[in-house]
Scaffold this motif. Structure first.
Motif, PDB file in Angstrom:
ATOM      1  N   UNK A   1      17.023   0.573  -0.674  1.00 36.24           N
ATOM      2  CA  UNK A   1      16.385   1.857  -0.980  1.00 36.24           C
ATOM      3  C   UNK A   1      16.628   2.876   0.131  1.00 36.24           C
ATOM      4  N   UNK A   2      16.535   2.443   1.374  1.00 40.02           N
ATOM      5  CA  UNK A   2      16.786   3.347   2.498  1.00 40.02           C
ATOM      6  C   UNK A   2      18.249   3.778   2.553  1.00 40.02           C
ATOM      7  N   UNK A   3      19.150   2.848   2.249  1.00 34.59           N
ATOM      8  CA  UNK A   3      20.575   3.181   2.211  1.00 34.59           C
ATOM      9  C   UNK A   3      20.842   4.207   1.118  1.00 34.59           C
TER      10      UNK A   3
ATOM     11  N   UNK B   1       0.854  -1.192   0.000  1.00 30.24           N
ATOM     12  CA  UNK B   1       0.000   0.000   0.000  1.00 30.24           C
ATOM     13  C   UNK B   1       0.882   1.231   0.000  1.00 30.24           C
ATOM     14  N   UNK B   2       0.386   2.293  -0.621  1.00 33.23           N
ATOM     15  CA  UNK B   2       1.194   3.485  -0.867  1.00 33.23           C
ATOM     16  C   UNK B   2       1.712   4.148   0.406  1.00 33.23           C
ATOM     17  N   UNK B   3       0.871   4.363   1.435  1.00 26.91           N
ATOM     18  CA  UNK B   3       1.396   5.016   2.649  1.00 26.91           C
ATOM     19  C   UNK B   3       2.579   4.275   3.273  1.00 26.91           C
TER      20      UNK B   3
ATOM     21  N   UNK C   1       6.566   5.534   3.576  1.00 25.07           N
ATOM     22  CA  UNK C   1       7.267   5.542   4.868  1.00 25.07           C
ATOM     23  C   UNK C   1       8.506   4.645   4.802  1.00 25.07           C
ATOM     24  N   UNK C   2       8.370   3.533   4.089  1.00 28.00           N
ATOM     25  CA  UNK C   2       9.469   2.569   4.009  1.00 28.00           C
ATOM     26  C   UNK C   2      10.698   3.153   3.320  1.00 28.00           C
TER      27      UNK C   2
ATOM     28  N   UNK D   1       1.482  -0.885  -8.530  1.00 32.64           N
ATOM     29  CA  UNK D   1       1.728  -1.683  -7.326  1.00 32.64           C
ATOM     30  C   UNK D   1       3.128  -2.273  -7.304  1.00 32.64           C
ATOM     31  N   UNK D   2       3.671  -2.585  -8.483  1.00 33.55           N
ATOM     32  CA  UNK D   2       4.982  -3.230  -8.516  1.00 33.55           C
ATOM     33  C   UNK D   2       6.102  -2.308  -8.082  1.00 33.55           C
ATOM     34  N   UNK D   3       5.862  -0.998  -8.099  1.00 32.67           N
ATOM     35  CA  UNK D   3       6.908  -0.069  -7.676  1.00 32.67           C
ATOM     36  C   UNK D   3       7.030   0.011  -6.162  1.00 32.67           C
ATOM     37  N   UNK D   4       6.155  -0.698  -5.465  1.00 31.12           N
ATOM     38  CA  UNK D   4       6.246  -0.681  -4.014  1.00 31.12           C
ATOM     39  C   UNK D   4       6.719  -1.989  -3.432  1.00 31.12           C
TER      40      UNK D   4
END
Length: 415
Positions: free
Chosen positions: A154-156, A131-133, A137-138, A342-345
């Protein structure tokens, strides 16, 4: 170990793994030996993948910070970022659309005699992670140490971008620290060379484990589906190479040759992550500047999964065909657009492709239980997806480098 030798060893290990797995499955049928074999031999693959993952976080952070610091200004980062995402989105659409076309051409789900699971059966996959939210946040880490501990690429990347821009803003005062980070990246690549000597052992373990668990019979049962998907992947490779050659010209084929080893490693281990350090190294040898390669490649591992994109449309429509559900072209195109979003998440989502497929099926009134049909052979399909993801990200990095005028004309010799 030179490149040709390692490739031969990996191929040999794959063949031996198939033979060993078949013998274990055949001779141990009805007993506990196959399960005991799998539990012990799979340790070798797990150790290898853990060693690779040990390298990825410091390698991504150090190379990306050094690359951004060398760019010097935020406008260059923004320009490269826009080109990168434009390419990623375009290639994702191409992959999804090609998957849709190929599954309609081959129709692998029509007329197959598979035992269908109950329509009400659950796949057991956590679709709430899509889900987008939560995805937004992730993206942003609460702690870089937590992100590194969990290998959240991605966070790094997000933290490294901020850190790199900050280091660039410090000017000469940060030069010594940037040089130390550059040395760290070279140390990580040196460690990679040592770890890669274990690759053939890990490949033998991975392949023999899968065959010992499922046997070769499962490949015959799903033969039409698997052959159709592999043929579609071959077409996708040709399309990726042709599109990339518009920018790279004849050098696109040379890059394919250089990426054969990381692609083979990704294929045999069913993990594109395992090939990340080697892919980065080969791209730099090809002529991609470190500041571009270290920026585009890690982002591609989250947003540019061409093989996984194709699989989403292919598998979803295969399930519809198996259950005899007719989908109009308009519905198929709508499904493609839903999958595109959806696949981008899926970054950081366990069994990402299957989760996306399960979530999409329910939106189009298709039985989620259909995912259970492909679970048994998903590993064999993941092998092709992983290799394709490596090719797609390698080509993307070279194309962006060329657009930026940062692609060297000659290939550097391997040390």
């Amino acid at each position: 170990m030179n490149s040709k030798k390692l490739t031969n060893y990996i191929l040999g290990a794959m063949v031996l793994g198939i033979v060993a797995g078949y013998l274990v499955h055949a001779l141990g049928a009805g007993g506990t030996f196959p399960s005991s074999y799998v539990s012990y031999i799979s340790i070798l693959t797990d150790v290898f993948l853990r060693l690779i993952k040990m390298i990825i976080a410091p390698l991504v952070f150090s190379t990306l910070v050094v690359g951004i610091a060398k760019m010097g200004d935020a406008s260059a980062i923004g320009r490269i970022g826009l080109k990168t995402f434009a390419w990623f989105i375009s290639m994702s659409l191409v992959s999804l659309l090609l998957g849709l076309v190929m599954v309609n051409v081959f129709q692998p789900g029509v007329g197959v005699e598979l035992t269908l699971p109950e329509i009400a059966a659950s796949s057991g996959l956590n679709k709430n992670s899509l889900n987008l939210p939560d995805f937004v946040r992730h993206i942003f880490p609460t702690s870089i140490f937590d992100a590194m501990a969990k290998n959240e690429i991605l966070q790094i990347v997000v933290f490294a971008v901020f850190f790199g821009v900050g280091a660039a803003g410090m000017g000469e005062r940060a030069n010594e620290f940037v040089r130390n980070l550059d040395m760290l990246s070279h140390i990580m690549l040196k460690i990679t060379s040592a770890v890669m000597k274990l690759a053939p052992i890990a490949v033998f373990s991975a392949v023999s484990t899968v065959i010992a668990e499922n046997g070769l019979a499962i490949l015959l049962t799903y033969g039409k589906f698997m052959l159709s998907f592999y043929a579609s992947i071959a077409v996708l490779w040709i399309v990726i190479i042709l599109i990339s050659s518009v920018v790279l010209k004849w050098r696109a084929l040379h890059l394919v040759s250089m990426l054969r080893e990381p692609a083979l490693l990704a294929f045999t281990t069913a993990s594109s992550e395992a090939a990340y350090p080697m892919t980065l190294e080969q791209l730099e040898r090809f002529g991609c500047k470190n500041k571009i390669a270290s920026f585009v490649l890690p982002i591609g591992y989250s947003f540019n999964l061409d093989g996984s994109m194709m699989y989403c449309t292919f598998a979803a429509l295969f399930i519809a065909q198996v259950y005899g559900v007719q989908m109009e072209l308009s519905q198929q195109l709508l499904m493609l657009l839903v999958l595109m979003v959806t696949s981008k998440g899926i970054a950081g989502v366990p069994r990402a492709s299957l989760v996306v497929i399960a979530a999409t099926l329910s939106q189009f009134n298709l039985p989620e239980a259909g995912v259970l049909l492909i679970l048994g052979v998903d590993h064999f399909l993941d092998m092709a997806r992983s290799a394709t993801n490596v090719l797609g990200n390698g080509m993307a990095t070279a194309v962006i480098s060329k657009w930026e005028g940062e692609l060297e004309g000659e290939v550097r010799k391997q040390s």
